[in-house]
Scaffold this active site. Sequence first.
Site, PDB file in Angstrom:
ATOM      1  N   CYS A 100     -45.267 -30.239  18.114  1.00  0.00           N
ATOM      2  CA  CYS A 100     -45.983 -29.608  19.211  1.00  0.00           C
ATOM      3  C   CYS A 100     -47.251 -28.955  18.671  1.00  0.00           C
ATOM      4  O   CYS A 100     -47.186 -28.204  17.685  1.00  0.00           O
ATOM      5  CB  CYS A 100     -45.095 -28.569  19.887  1.00  0.00           C
ATOM      6  N   ASP A 148     -40.980 -32.840  17.612  1.00  0.00           N
ATOM      7  CA  ASP A 148     -40.714 -33.720  18.749  1.00  0.00           C
ATOM      8  C   ASP A 148     -40.197 -35.044  18.200  1.00  0.00           C
ATOM      9  O   ASP A 148     -40.868 -35.691  17.396  1.00  0.00           O
ATOM     10  CB  ASP A 148     -41.994 -33.966  19.552  1.00  0.00           C
TER      11      ASP A 148
END
Length: 275
Positions: free
Chosen positions: A182, A189
């Site tokens: 992120c 992620d």
Amino acid sequence: MTQASEIPLGRAVAYPQAYDAGLLFPIARADKRAELGVGAPPPFVGVDVWNAYELSWLDARGKPAVALAELRVPADSPRIVESKSLKLYLNGYGQTRFDDAEAVRARIARDLTVATGAAVAVALLPAARFGELRLRELDGACIDDLDVAIDDYGPPRAEYLRTAAGAEVEEALVSHLLKSNCPVTGQPDWASVQVRYAGVPIDRAGLLRYLVSFRLHSDFHEHCVERIFMDVLRRCAPRRLAVYARYTRRGGLDINPFRATPGYGDAGNPRGARQ
């Protein structure tokens, strides 16, 4: 241009107790696409498929109801919506009364259409139909077991992408090793990604090295997929190309961007085991 300090992601915020469309935080696509050299019109079409697993509201008599929501944001929308702002927005439904599920669906579709600048399709799956959901992985040949040494984890290295000798093929290659971070919080992620194409064979070891080189890269899901699409298109020149990433959920939401040359398939919504 959106400032990182303005984004609700990564900051302590009070969770809403009532519906508030003002919680949605749009982010323009144009800045990142300019960085990637995406022209106008872009060489792809597509959609961002969001699945919301924590949607609830009160019926007209005050009894809670629950559903799963599928949200489809067109890739040609001028804006995306930051994920935590969408979570906060949906949480606001929890103590808000609606006449029926259709009223909830229509309200979400209206608000996301305004926020993104394009018509967002919304479908709700009621609890009585949850049992219909089945797991299905992305179709294609998995490249993760290739015997290759890797020591490059970022930034993304398009130069790893190259073609191999051989006649033209049409195939789908899949990896479960895509990871990025992120850009606001630095949280990881995780995703599975499918690269489907028609053209000269893509070197599989090079593709795997390229995908792993996202491992320390910071960007939103949509931007990562568009970077992959543009890099493969430029370096390998397939006649047709589609890139689909299925990210694991965070905060009850998963985001699954799909980009393809016009007319080359559609996204579907195959929920993988990690989702």
